[in-house]
Design an enzyme around this catalytic site. Structure first.
Site, PDB file in Angstrom:
ATOM      1  N   ALA A  79       0.843  -1.196   0.000  1.00 41.12           N
ATOM      2  CA  ALA A  79       0.000   0.000   0.000  1.00 41.12           C
ATOM      3  C   ALA A  79       0.871   1.236   0.000  1.00 41.12           C
ATOM      4  CB  ALA A  79      -0.954   0.005   1.185  1.00 41.12           C
ATOM      5  N   SER A  80       2.133   1.074  -0.396  1.00 40.49           N
ATOM      6  CA  SER A  80       3.046   2.189  -0.612  1.00 40.49           C
ATOM      7  C   SER A  80       3.169   3.073   0.629  1.00 40.49           C
ATOM      8  CB  SER A  80       2.603   2.979  -1.843  1.00 40.49           C
ATOM      9  OG  SER A  80       3.585   3.898  -2.240  1.00 40.49           O
ATOM     10  N   HIS A  81       2.747   4.335   0.524  1.00 35.65           N
ATOM     11  CA  HIS A  81       2.913   5.303   1.611  1.00 35.65           C
ATOM     12  C   HIS A  81       1.708   5.347   2.542  1.00 35.65           C
ATOM     13  CE1 HIS A  81       0.530   7.272  -1.439  1.00 35.65           C
ATOM     14  NE2 HIS A  81       0.107   8.130  -0.514  1.00 35.65           N
TER      15      HIS A  81
END
Length: 453
Positions: A101-103
């Protein structure tokens, strides 16, 4: 499907799949996504990588199970940063998925799906088809032959690939740098940074993989997540600092005294370097890509040194699409993504960091500091990206236009939102969020006091 079961649709976005776990993204939905992916594209093999989030191992296993059930082979890369997955897809010309979910916060997860060459899927190139198949949930119960799962460690190949892209000059002393991994995937390429070829002396912050993000939030470009690295820089003797997000596709830079350096300034530095390299060796027009949130110093720098900027929609998939369409050399976003043509048009935190190390090694040899290197581009002040929640995004944008039309703007332009240039030396862009019922905006001016008023 019931209302609860329909929650998963909220995870499907313009350019990736991302949502809250387990209500919007879960093992059942991920297996269906895998089966749909295979059904639509008919690959012979799919690369699977994952980050360190608590839900990532089970989601990766479910995706792999769906692929194998569909008769397709899996090349399991295990724990890897997102740019590492892009490297593998580009180098081996394979389909791929990154479970991340990246950042986003710890309770989120998602999938970044790519075609061979690290080309991201968007709604127009496959995500909508996948969503429709997931909803139908009609897949063959038996295939003629199940797929096979093999494991592959690309760490050494990835390391040599990164080093092949960058030349770092010998320096009179090691470059002293604070590296904030944020308990994310950047720590998996720490060995690249510690290679003697980098001439780095590193102070590490939060190198332990931990998907709960116990020390700071995952987005390094938000001020609230910068306290630790700023404090370390202010209280010790370093040349500069760098901070990564959860999957290491975003990066933030800081001067020796802890000052956050806007991503467009970093992008302008790199653009200048590229253009000076090519000025006397190429007759082609050197194209760069920017977007509505990029500081104007970036396109101005590109123009000053002989290049040309093309505007893209905000978002990694749209930047890459625009870069490919124009064969663009480089792009940056103020969110901390930096894209390189010779990296399959993909973003990479580690490549951007190494490029800045290379530029700083030359500056150090000339007796300059990191802030000296930045000063040419420190012309404007840009606020953090602000979020305003609204019940109706379209109506909200129209109301902004109506209000500012009455204030005699110098210019108003609709492209990926509304950009307004006002008398008094400031301008702003407001656009709809693709993930929330909200508007996002950034203000920029020649003076900080004006931008923050």
């Amino acid at each position: 499907m019931s209302e609860v079961e329909m929650e998963w649709k909220k995870a499907f976005r313009d350019a990736d799949i991302r949502g809250e776990y387990p209500s919007q993204i879960n093992e059942q939905i991920v297996q269906r996504i895998a089966q749909s992916f295979v059904h639509i594209f008919q690959p012979t093999a799919i690369l699977v990588g994952r980050d360190m989030r608590v839900s990532s191992p089970s989601l990766a296993d479910s995706f792999i199970h769906g692929v194998i059930l569909s008769g397709c082979n899996v090349i399991d890369l295990g724990l890897i940063d997102t740019p590492g997955l892009y490297f593998a897809s580009g180098s081996y010309h394979e389909y791929g998925v990154m479970i991340t979910a990246s950042h986003n916060p710890a309770h989120y997860n998602g999938l970044k799906l790519v075609k061979p060459g690290a080309v991201p899927l968007t709604n127009s190139t496959g995500l909508l088809q996948i969503m429709n198949l997931v909803e139908q949930n009609i897949f063959p119960s038996i295939v003629s032959e199940l797929g096979l799962r093999t494991e592959r460690n690309v760490s050494q190949e990835y390391s040599e690939y990164v080093h092949s892209k960058i030349h770092i000059s010998d320096t009179p002393r090691p470059i002293r740098c604070v590296v904030d991994y944020g308990n994310g995937m950047a720590s998996t390429f720490a060995h690249i940074l510690k290679d003697p070829r980098c001439h780095l002396e590193i102070k590490e912050l939060f190198p332990t993989l931990d998907g709960t993000f116990p020390n700071r939030g995952s987005d390094p470009n938000q001020k609230k997540n910068q306290h630790a690295i700023v404090s370390e820089l202010k209280n010790s003797d370093y040349d500069f600092g760098v901070s990564f997000d959860g999957d290491a596709d975003r990066v933030a830079f800081f001067s020796a005294d802890g000052q956050y350096i806007n991503c467009s300034i970093i992008g302008a530095m790199i653009a200048k370097h590229i253009l000076l390299q090519y000025q006397n060796h190429s007759t082609e027009e050197i194209i760069f890509v920017d977007n509505v949130f990029t500081s104007r110093i970036y396109p101005q720098t590109v123009q000053r040194y002989g290049g040309h900027c093309v505007k893209s929609r905000v978002g990694h998939a749209f930047v890459k699409e625009t870069m490919r369409a124009h064969n663009a050399m480089f792009s940056c976003e103020n969110s901390g993504h930096f894209y390189f043509r010779d990296n399959f048009f993909a973003d990479s935190g580690v490549l951007c960091f190494m490029q800045i190390v290379s530029l700083f090694s030359k500056a150090l040899n000339e007796g300059h500091t990191f802030i000296d290197m930045s000063r040419e581009f420190m012309v404007y002040y840009q606020t953090e990206e602000k979020v305003v929640y609204v019940p109706d995004k379209t109506k909200g944008l129209e109301e902004v236009e109506q209000v500012y039309n009455k204030k005699m703007p110098l210019k108003m332009e609709w492209f990926d939102g509304l950009t307004v240039i006002m008398p008094g030396g400031y301008w702003f862009t407001v656009k709809d969020s693709v993930t929330e019922d909200a508007l996002k905006f950034v203000v920029e001016a020649e003076e900080r006091e004006v931008a923050e008023m």
